[in-house]
Design a protein around this motif. Structure first.
Motif, PDB file in Angstrom:
ATOM      1  N   PHE A  37     -15.042  34.595 -39.385  1.00  0.00           N
ATOM      2  CA  PHE A  37     -14.785  33.987 -38.076  1.00  0.00           C
ATOM      3  C   PHE A  37     -15.010  32.484 -38.005  1.00  0.00           C
ATOM      4  O   PHE A  37     -14.801  31.881 -36.963  1.00  0.00           O
ATOM      5  CB  PHE A  37     -15.672  34.660 -37.013  1.00  0.00           C
ATOM      6  N   MET A  38     -15.453  31.876 -39.102  1.00  0.00           N
ATOM      7  CA  MET A  38     -15.789  30.459 -39.034  1.00  0.00           C
ATOM      8  C   MET A  38     -15.015  29.650 -40.068  1.00  0.00           C
ATOM      9  O   MET A  38     -14.633  30.155 -41.118  1.00  0.00           O
ATOM     10  CB  MET A  38     -17.306  30.278 -39.208  1.00  0.00           C
TER      11      MET A  38
ATOM     12  N   GLU B 178      -8.436  30.773 -31.315  1.00  0.00           N
ATOM     13  CA  GLU B 178      -8.715  30.485 -32.722  1.00  0.00           C
ATOM     14  C   GLU B 178      -9.441  29.151 -32.885  1.00  0.00           C
ATOM     15  O   GLU B 178     -10.290  28.994 -33.767  1.00  0.00           O
ATOM     16  CB  GLU B 178      -7.386  30.453 -33.494  1.00  0.00           C
ATOM     17  N   GLU B 179      -9.134  28.183 -32.012  1.00  0.00           N
ATOM     18  CA  GLU B 179      -9.641  26.818 -32.196  1.00  0.00           C
ATOM     19  C   GLU B 179     -11.011  26.564 -31.582  1.00  0.00           C
ATOM     20  O   GLU B 179     -11.478  25.435 -31.532  1.00  0.00           O
ATOM     21  CB  GLU B 179      -8.644  25.806 -31.620  1.00  0.00           C
ATOM     22  N   LYS B 180     -11.676  27.576 -31.095  1.00  0.00           N
ATOM     23  CA  LYS B 180     -13.010  27.392 -30.497  1.00  0.00           C
ATOM     24  C   LYS B 180     -14.033  27.015 -31.572  1.00  0.00           C
ATOM     25  O   LYS B 180     -13.806  27.194 -32.771  1.00  0.00           O
ATOM     26  CB  LYS B 180     -13.450  28.687 -29.813  1.00  0.00           C
ATOM     27  N   SER B 181     -15.201  26.526 -31.127  1.00  0.00           N
ATOM     28  CA  SER B 181     -16.325  26.265 -32.026  1.00  0.00           C
ATOM     29  C   SER B 181     -17.246  27.481 -32.009  1.00  0.00           C
ATOM     30  O   SER B 181     -17.622  27.955 -30.936  1.00  0.00           O
ATOM     31  CB  SER B 181     -17.111  25.032 -31.574  1.00  0.00           C
ATOM     32  N   THR B 182     -17.598  27.975 -33.189  1.00  0.00           N
ATOM     33  CA  THR B 182     -18.482  29.140 -33.287  1.00  0.00           C
ATOM     34  C   THR B 182     -19.806  28.707 -33.884  1.00  0.00           C
ATOM     35  O   THR B 182     -19.844  28.101 -34.961  1.00  0.00           O
ATOM     36  CB  THR B 182     -17.844  30.246 -34.162  1.00  0.00           C
TER      37      THR B 182
ATOM     38  N   ILE C 106     -11.743  35.671 -21.774  1.00  0.00           N
ATOM     39  CA  ILE C 106     -12.377  34.667 -22.637  1.00  0.00           C
ATOM     40  C   ILE C 106     -11.327  33.943 -23.486  1.00  0.00           C
ATOM     41  O   ILE C 106     -11.642  33.378 -24.528  1.00  0.00           O
ATOM     42  CB  ILE C 106     -13.457  35.306 -23.549  1.00  0.00           C
ATOM     43  N   SER C 107     -10.101  33.959 -23.008  1.00  0.00           N
ATOM     44  CA  SER C 107      -8.999  33.364 -23.783  1.00  0.00           C
ATOM     45  C   SER C 107      -9.064  31.841 -23.833  1.00  0.00           C
ATOM     46  O   SER C 107      -8.368  31.212 -24.631  1.00  0.00           O
ATOM     47  CB  SER C 107      -7.654  33.798 -23.204  1.00  0.00           C
ATOM     48  N   LYS C 108      -9.929  31.243 -22.971  1.00  0.00           N
ATOM     49  CA  LYS C 108      -9.996  29.780 -22.933  1.00  0.00           C
ATOM     50  C   LYS C 108     -11.383  29.253 -23.293  1.00  0.00           C
ATOM     51  O   LYS C 108     -11.695  28.085 -23.034  1.00  0.00           O
ATOM     52  CB  LYS C 108      -9.594  29.280 -21.547  1.00  0.00           C
TER      53      LYS C 108
END
Length: 622
Positions: A198-199, A176-180, A144-146
């Protein structure tokens, strides 16, 4: 569909929406979808169960991911198997016109190798329970690194089930740069803390008020004695002939027991809890959706993911430990704009919890009376009359009418009606004819205010061992094999507790705890002579000084050493591990084998067989 188009959804999704018959977006969809489509950023959405949260995050995710790529771009974490599979099916329905879309469900209780093969084929979206997801990441079966989008669905329930560490571990493998996107029915302290951790500067969407119940649900409570809890449940079911309900119990044992009693008494009932296999759960849920089961008896964990339309009643056979859990329970009914009723069966000592729930959900409970036997007979009789009135005539019966008329020609119309209705009425009348009134007033009951014929015990576990009065009561009655109201006046302090049983159980209680161990630490019980439960109880009063009697042990206080026959009893402060973590942690996705981890308390010598199960296995709590 015009309303959905205004939200900015593409043609493929709009076509799927048309196929599913959606016409108007729900409030949370109207608020969240444009925000999530407009830009990549974090979001906290608070909305009650059954308000369409899956579509609120599902549509934006499907529109934003690259279907041409086989890389995993979206991760959705949910608390239970049922909810995981439900979300997966809905995502597939939403994306039916997105050619090449692969949504894979990851959960315990199914082959991990088969799930790994599905992932290997390329899954743009993974829907997973935390336990199985963590396991597969550790085995390097999932990358899930991407991922670009991560959804924490039913976040309050995941954290309440003890999945904080699992979620932390899973998200540590994501960019780190994903949208949560965090979706939750309530906003307890734990959810707020995970949002901060986390956000990054999340937007917040709140439908209704935080932590409040649905506007469409009416809340009622009924006060009975503990021994009348099951008869009360039966009367409530009989007084509502069209009932289609979920009945909530706190433990797997009670869930199975109540379901078996209902079935034996002729009700269309079934049970769903963590000890059932996935195949058994699927069968029960299919029967419930098809209304072959009219009353589904469930634990809180197993009920997550029950998305069945037109549930008329939620019945709280026992109140949950957490108020947030009550919010989730009542959210099973009153969905999609329809009205529902949440009923609570309580004893006198539990009425105070009703007040706490009222304050939290900002809704008033209505105190109601359990119907009398004759009221139920009347309800059933009129239900039958209306059924007959609304029944369509089957003209295939016409050929048999001459024979029927001949058989009944000696009876008048009035006599025929009486005979016909007597078939059903007599059954209820015979049962309820001399039924007593089981309602109780809300005043203090004798069993909780008078210690006559009662024994009070000191126990060297408490809050430091992660016990609440309710969880300790469950533990004691499970281990001692006593009824729900045979353990009472439970009072939990920091490192010790008190409880009562009837005097007749004293010898059994003392004997049971003689060699009882919890994580290798002795759990000791003593008979207390301090009736007023004063604070001096745990502060070094010796047996000779009149503090405790009957257990043959010495005490150096709440946190000191306790011994019997020269054997060290360990610390009562909780440092020995106690129930910390294990009582709360539930592995509902099946990878851990149940809704909660097993109790670790063990007795020396021969262990007692579990009631109704395999001998020698310790009981588990749900």
């Amino acid at each position: 569909m015009t309303a959905f188009k205004a939200l900015g959804l593409d043609e493929q999704l709009l076509q799927a929406i048309t196929d599913m018959g959606f016409e108007t977006p729900s409030e949370v969809q109207e608020e969240a979808i444009p925000l999530l489509l407009d830009e990549d950023r974090d979001l906290v959405a608070l909305a009650q169960t059954g308000t369409g949260k899956t579509a609120a995050f599902g549509f934006p995710m499907l529109q934003k991911i690259d279907i041409e790529s086989r890389t995993t771009q979206g991760l959705i974490l949910s608390p239970t198997r049922e909810l995981c599979m439900q979300i997966t099916n809905e995502m597939k329905s939403y994306g039916k016109y997105k050619k090449g879309l692969n949504v894979v469900a990851i959960y315990g209780g199914a082959s991990i190798q088969d799930q790994a093969r599905q992932i290997k084929k390329g899954a743009q979206v993974i829907v997973a329970t935390p336990g199985r997801m963590k396991d597969m990441i550790s085995r390097r079966m999932i990358d899930i690194s991407k991922i670009e989008y991560c959804v924490l669905d039913e976040a309050d329930e995941m954290l309440n089930m003890g999945f904080y560490e699992d979620i932390t571990e899973i998200l540590s493998h994501s960019p780190e740069e994903k949208s949560t996107w965090l979706f939750s029915a309530t906003m307890p302290r734990e959810v707020s803390s995970i949002a901060k951790k986390f956000m990054h500067n999340p937007l917040e969407v709140t439908v209704g008020s935080k932590n409040v119940g649905s506007e469409n649900v009416e809340h009622e409570y009924f006060v009975v004695s503990g021994r009348d809890r099951y008869p009360a449940l039966k009367r409530l079911a009989d007084a509502n002939p069209e009932i289609f309900s979920v009945v909530f119990c706190r433990t797997k044992r009670d869930t199975q027991k109540v379901a078996e009693q209902l079935i034996a008494d002729g009700y269309n009932a079934g049970a769903i809890h963590g000890d059932l296999s996935q195949n058994q759960r699927d069968i029960v849920m299919k029967q419930f959706r098809n209304r072959q089961i009219q009353m589904l008896v469930a634990t809180d964990v197993a009920a997550r993911g029950i998305d069945v339309e037109n549930i008329t009643h939620v019945i709280n056979y026992q109140l949950p430990d957490e108020i947030e859990t009550y919010t989730h329970r009542s959210g099973r009914t009153g969905r999609a704009g329809k009205n529902g009723i949440s009923m609570v069966i309580v004893t006198k000592s539990e009425v105070r919890k009703i007040k706490s729930i009222e304050k939290k959900i900002q809704k008033a409970f209505i105190k109601k009376e359990i119907p009398s036997g004759m009221e139920i007979c009347e309800k059933q009789l009129m239900h039958l009359a209306n059924n007959i009135k609304n029944t369509e005539i089957n003209h295939d019966i016409d050929a048999y009418l001459p024979q029927i008329n001949e058989a009944l020609e000696d009876f008048s119309k009035e006599e025929l009606i009486k005979k016909f209705f007597s078939v059903e009425f007599t059954r209820f009348y015979n049962y309820y004819n001399k039924a007593k009134d089981i309602n109780q007033s809300e005043g203090p009951s004798r069993e909780y205010s008078d210690d006559t014929g009662s024994t009070r015990y000191f126990l060297n576990v408490g809050e430091k061992d992660d016990f609440t009065w309710m969880s300790l009561k469950d533990f004691l009655r499970e281990e001692l094999n006593l009824g729900n109201d045979e353990v009472y006046k439970v009072d939990v302090k920091d490192s010790f507790s008190f409880f009562n049983t009837d005097e007749k159980h004293q010898e059994m209680v003392i004997k049971f705890f003689e060699d009882f161990k919890l994580h290798g630490r002795s759990v000791n019980v003593e008979v207390s002579t301090d009736k007023e439960n004063r604070g001096s109880r745990g502060r070094g009063r010796s047996r000779d000084g009149g503090g405790y009697k009957g257990a043959g042990r010495s005490s150096r206080g709440a946190g000191g050493d306790r011994s019997r026959g020269g054997r060290s009893g360990g610390s009562s402060s909780g440092s020995g591990g106690g129930y910390k973590g294990n009582f709360k942690k539930r592995d509902s996705d099946g990878s851990g084998g149940g809704d909660k981890a097993k109790f670790s308390g063990k007795r020396r010598g021969k262990s007692r067989p579990e009631s109704g199960g395999t001998g020698g296995r310790r009981r588990r709590s749900d």
